[in-house]
Design a protein around this motif. Structure first.
Motif, PDB file in Angstrom:
ATOM      1  N   VAL A  11      -1.906  10.977   1.270  1.00  0.00           N
ATOM      2  CA  VAL A  11      -1.737  10.454   2.660  1.00  0.00           C
ATOM      3  C   VAL A  11      -1.624  11.658   3.405  1.00  0.00           C
ATOM      4  O   VAL A  11      -0.981  12.458   3.312  1.00  0.00           O
ATOM      5  CB  VAL A  11      -0.390   9.581   2.653  1.00  0.00           C
ATOM      6  CG1 VAL A  11      -0.244   9.043   3.972  1.00  0.00           C
ATOM      7  CG2 VAL A  11      -0.296   8.422   1.515  1.00  0.00           C
ATOM      8  N   LEU A  12      -2.224  11.275   4.681  1.00  0.00           N
ATOM      9  CA  LEU A  12      -1.893  12.531   6.065  1.00  0.00           C
ATOM     10  C   LEU A  12      -1.125  11.824   6.657  1.00  0.00           C
ATOM     11  O   LEU A  12      -1.460  10.571   7.538  1.00  0.00           O
ATOM     12  CB  LEU A  12      -3.215  13.026   6.491  1.00  0.00           C
ATOM     13  CG  LEU A  12      -3.232  13.826   7.554  1.00  0.00           C
ATOM     14  CD1 LEU A  12      -2.495  14.941   7.275  1.00  0.00           C
ATOM     15  CD2 LEU A  12      -4.555  14.158   8.485  1.00  0.00           C
ATOM     16  N   VAL A  13       0.130  12.414   7.115  1.00  0.00           N
ATOM     17  CA  VAL A  13       1.176  11.619   8.059  1.00  0.00           C
ATOM     18  C   VAL A  13       0.745  12.520   9.525  1.00  0.00           C
ATOM     19  O   VAL A  13       0.865  13.670   9.504  1.00  0.00           O
ATOM     20  CB  VAL A  13       2.456  11.793   7.659  1.00  0.00           C
ATOM     21  CG1 VAL A  13       3.549  11.334   8.580  1.00  0.00           C
ATOM     22  CG2 VAL A  13       2.622  10.886   6.228  1.00  0.00           C
ATOM     23  N   ASP A  36       0.724  14.916   3.176  1.00  0.00           N
ATOM     24  CA  ASP A  36       0.516  16.098   3.786  1.00  0.00           C
ATOM     25  C   ASP A  36       0.973  15.701   5.100  1.00  0.00           C
ATOM     26  O   ASP A  36       0.815  14.499   5.473  1.00  0.00           O
ATOM     27  CB  ASP A  36      -0.737  16.602   3.764  1.00  0.00           C
ATOM     28  CG  ASP A  36      -0.963  18.073   3.777  1.00  0.00           C
ATOM     29  OD1 ASP A  36      -0.058  18.716   4.365  1.00  0.00           O
ATOM     30  OD2 ASP A  36      -1.787  18.463   3.076  1.00  0.00           O
ATOM     31  N   VAL A  37       1.253  16.563   6.081  1.00  0.00           N
ATOM     32  CA  VAL A  37       1.602  16.469   7.444  1.00  0.00           C
ATOM     33  C   VAL A  37       0.606  17.080   8.634  1.00  0.00           C
ATOM     34  O   VAL A  37       0.010  18.165   8.263  1.00  0.00           O
ATOM     35  CB  VAL A  37       2.878  16.684   7.811  1.00  0.00           C
ATOM     36  CG1 VAL A  37       3.619  15.723   7.232  1.00  0.00           C
ATOM     37  CG2 VAL A  37       3.166  18.070   7.609  1.00  0.00           C
ATOM     38  N   PHE A  53      -8.474  12.908   1.658  1.00  0.00           N
ATOM     39  CA  PHE A  53      -7.357  11.985   1.788  1.00  0.00           C
ATOM     40  C   PHE A  53      -7.492  10.487   1.613  1.00  0.00           C
ATOM     41  O   PHE A  53      -8.531  10.196   1.628  1.00  0.00           O
ATOM     42  CB  PHE A  53      -6.570  12.114   3.225  1.00  0.00           C
ATOM     43  CG  PHE A  53      -6.057  13.547   3.501  1.00  0.00           C
ATOM     44  CD1 PHE A  53      -4.786  13.639   3.089  1.00  0.00           C
ATOM     45  CD2 PHE A  53      -6.535  14.299   4.357  1.00  0.00           C
ATOM     46  CE1 PHE A  53      -4.206  14.834   3.181  1.00  0.00           C
ATOM     47  CE2 PHE A  53      -6.026  15.518   4.629  1.00  0.00           C
ATOM     48  CZ  PHE A  53      -4.751  15.883   4.130  1.00  0.00           C
ATOM     49  N   ASP A  54      -6.680   9.989   1.000  1.00  0.00           N
ATOM     50  CA  ASP A  54      -7.152   8.316   0.778  1.00  0.00           C
ATOM     51  C   ASP A  54      -6.762   7.593   2.127  1.00  0.00           C
ATOM     52  O   ASP A  54      -7.585   6.551   2.209  1.00  0.00           O
ATOM     53  CB  ASP A  54      -6.220   7.815  -0.443  1.00  0.00           C
ATOM     54  CG  ASP A  54      -6.797   8.379  -1.536  1.00  0.00           C
ATOM     55  OD1 ASP A  54      -7.938   8.437  -1.887  1.00  0.00           O
ATOM     56  OD2 ASP A  54      -5.673   8.888  -2.289  1.00  0.00           O
ATOM     57  N   VAL A  55      -5.941   7.965   2.926  1.00  0.00           N
ATOM     58  CA  VAL A  55      -5.484   7.326   3.989  1.00  0.00           C
ATOM     59  C   VAL A  55      -4.660   8.117   4.965  1.00  0.00           C
ATOM     60  O   VAL A  55      -4.184   9.203   4.538  1.00  0.00           O
ATOM     61  CB  VAL A  55      -4.619   6.190   3.679  1.00  0.00           C
ATOM     62  CG1 VAL A  55      -3.484   6.413   2.915  1.00  0.00           C
ATOM     63  CG2 VAL A  55      -4.026   5.251   4.825  1.00  0.00           C
TER      64      VAL A  55
END
Lengths: 128, 379
Positions: A11-13, A36-37, A53-55
């Motif tokens: 996930v990328l936040v 990850d951010v 990334f998946d989302v």
């Protein structure tokens, strides 16, 4: 606690608030995701270009590039990458859904709602 | 408007443009002969009463157009002036009965004309229908007040959202860490729950308030009515399941489009659906039905539930911060009202125990928005 073996998803936040980024990253990791951010739209686009990334989970109101713009850029540059938006406004969420967001959650973010949404979009993506 | 017919009546010399101007200004013009029969009936009078001119010409004004309770006094006064028994004095604050049986408030200016041939107009009544104006003024004042307060508080609310979100995330972190720790005890767990619940409540208040008060123009475009409804339904599916509410939907085909701000309409529906689900949950379960259809002039959306009903239909349920629910923010119906009135639509409510129905009517064309194909279509 042992390391969760295979990640539940990558996930990328994206959020301009450091506390939010860190809080979400930590919580998602506790839930078995790898997180990850990025602090704004441009850096999110860079991260997406670099890593797999998946989302993407993004805030809507951010400096430099707002969440809706990021969403439309991602639709062009990474059409297969689902985007989940977070917003305090019902109306903002509705607009993002119209613009192609895969799912939305209202702020304050309910962790179960968010992880449920992430699982759903990843499942849909993998299922075709 | 057919101006010829004006000219067939006894005021035939009145300049056409003057009558047009009076209609445009919304001034009702009614001419009576000395016996109190209608000899002249303007377009604005037709519009206000719902009668066609032909239905009124030759009828006795008092019998047809004055509501029963005022007939003797007001009708008598007007007929006395028409036949010259009495001088036209001050303005007459009167009421008229429409074709549909509705009573409207009209302020008349009575102008006597010198007696002429039988059947000729001896009394001109120039009227202003102020029924709608009164409602409009009330609404405009309300919106003005809200906008002023709104932009101030919306600014503050905006600044509150991030700290609240952060507090919420980090309380969740605490809660998860606490669950894993060996010193977990019930009191601390419930204290954490309280903090979490209160943060959620504050946040809901902030986001509802922002939805309600943010001075944001409508983004009108053509959208599928079905898609709007389906998105709102998807967003309450979880809550419905938890609350024992069975959701039914009767929706138009996806091709049926409306010209609205789809995000705002979805928001209004979302609030109605949430309320309906809460009501059904209060009754221990039941059904919530969402119906949408396109009519010739308006889209109609209904949300019906089998809950206990609105306890007091006279209560100011559409006012901000009015709530009968212990954890409600009181903004839900205020948002609905705001969205609908921004679209120049209306909200209707029918409620009795076991059946509550909110009906939204959104007109097909908004003022200032010309649409070549009539705006809405259900092709």
């Amino acid at each position: 606690m042992s390391e969760p073996a295979p990640s539940r998803g990558r996930v990328l936040v994206v959020d301009d608030e450091a506390f939010t980024r860190r809080g979400l990253q930590k919580l998602l990791e506790l839930e078995g995701f790898s997180a990850d951010v990025a602090e704004d739209g441009p850096s999110a686009l860079r991260r997406v270009a670099e890593g797999a990334f998946d989302v993407v989970v993004t805030d809507l109101r951010m400096p430099n590039m707002d969440g809706l713009t990021l969403l439309s850029r991602l639709r062009e540059e990474a059409p297969d990458l689902p985007v989940i938006v977070m917003s305090v406004f019902g109306a903002g969420v509705a607009r993002a859904r119209e613009a192609g967001a895969a799912a939305s959650v209202l702020k304050p973010v309910d962790l179960d709602a968010l992880t449920g949404a992430i699982d759903d979009v990843i499942r849909q993506k993998r299922g075709g | 408007m057919d101006m010829k017919r004006h000219e067939e009546t006894s005021h035939g010399h009145a300049p056409r443009r003057l009558m047009e101007g009076l209609d445009l200004a919304g001034v009702l013009v009614v001419g009576l002969d000395a016996s109190g029969f209608v000899r002249l009936f303007s377009g604005a009078a037709e519009q206000s009463t719902g009668y066609e001119r032909e239905e009124v010409l030759g009828a006795r004004f008092a019998d047809l157009l004055i509501p029963e309770p005022q007939r003797v006094m007001q009708g008598g006064l007007i007929e006395d002036i028409a036949c010259g028994r009495r001088e036209a004095g001050e303005e007459i604050d009167g009421a008229i009965l429409t074709r549909g049986g509705e009573v409207r408030q009209v302020r008349w200016l009575a102008i006597q004309a010198p007696p002429g041939r039988p059947g000729e107009v001896t009394l001109f009544l120039l009227g202003q229908d102020h029924t709608d104006r009164r409602a409009r003024e009330t609404r405009a004042r309300r919106i003005e007040k809200l906008a002023a307060a709104g932009s101030l508080v919306a600014g503050l609310a905006h600044e509150l959202r991030n700290p609240l979100n952060n507090a919420h995330l980090h309380v969740t972190l605490l809660e998860r860490a606490f669950k894993r720790s060996s010193s977990a005890d019930e009191d601390t767990a419930s204290a954490l729950k309280v903090v979490q619940g209160e943060i959620r409540r504050l946040s809901q208040l902030v986001s509802d308030f922002l939805d309600f008060a943010r001075p944001q123009p409508l983004e009108i475009r053509e959208a599928s009515l079905r898609a709007i409804c389906e998105r709102a339904l998807a967003r309450v599916a979880h809550q419905a399941e938890r609350s024992g509410a069975a959701i039914h939907a009767e929706l138009p085909p996806a091709e049926a489009t409306v010209e609205v701000d789809p995000g705002k309409v979805e928001l209004a529906l979302l609030n109605l659906l949430r309320n309906a689900i809460d009501a059904v949950a209060e009754a221990g379960g039941g059904a919530v039905t969402l119906r949408a259809a396109l009519g010739p002039d308006a889209a109609r959306i209904e949300v019906e539930d089998t809950g206990p009903g609105v306890h007091d239909t006279e209560a100011p349920i559409f006012d901000p911060f009015y709530s009968t629910k212990p954890s409600g923010t009181g903004m839900g119906l205020a948002i609905v009202q705001r969205v609908v009135s921004d679209h120049d639509g209306v909200v209707e409510l029918e409620s009795r125990p076991g059946r509550t129905l909110f009906r939204l009517r959104l007109p097909s064309s908004l003022p200032g928005r010309a649409s070549p194909d009539g705006g809405r279509r259900a092709s």
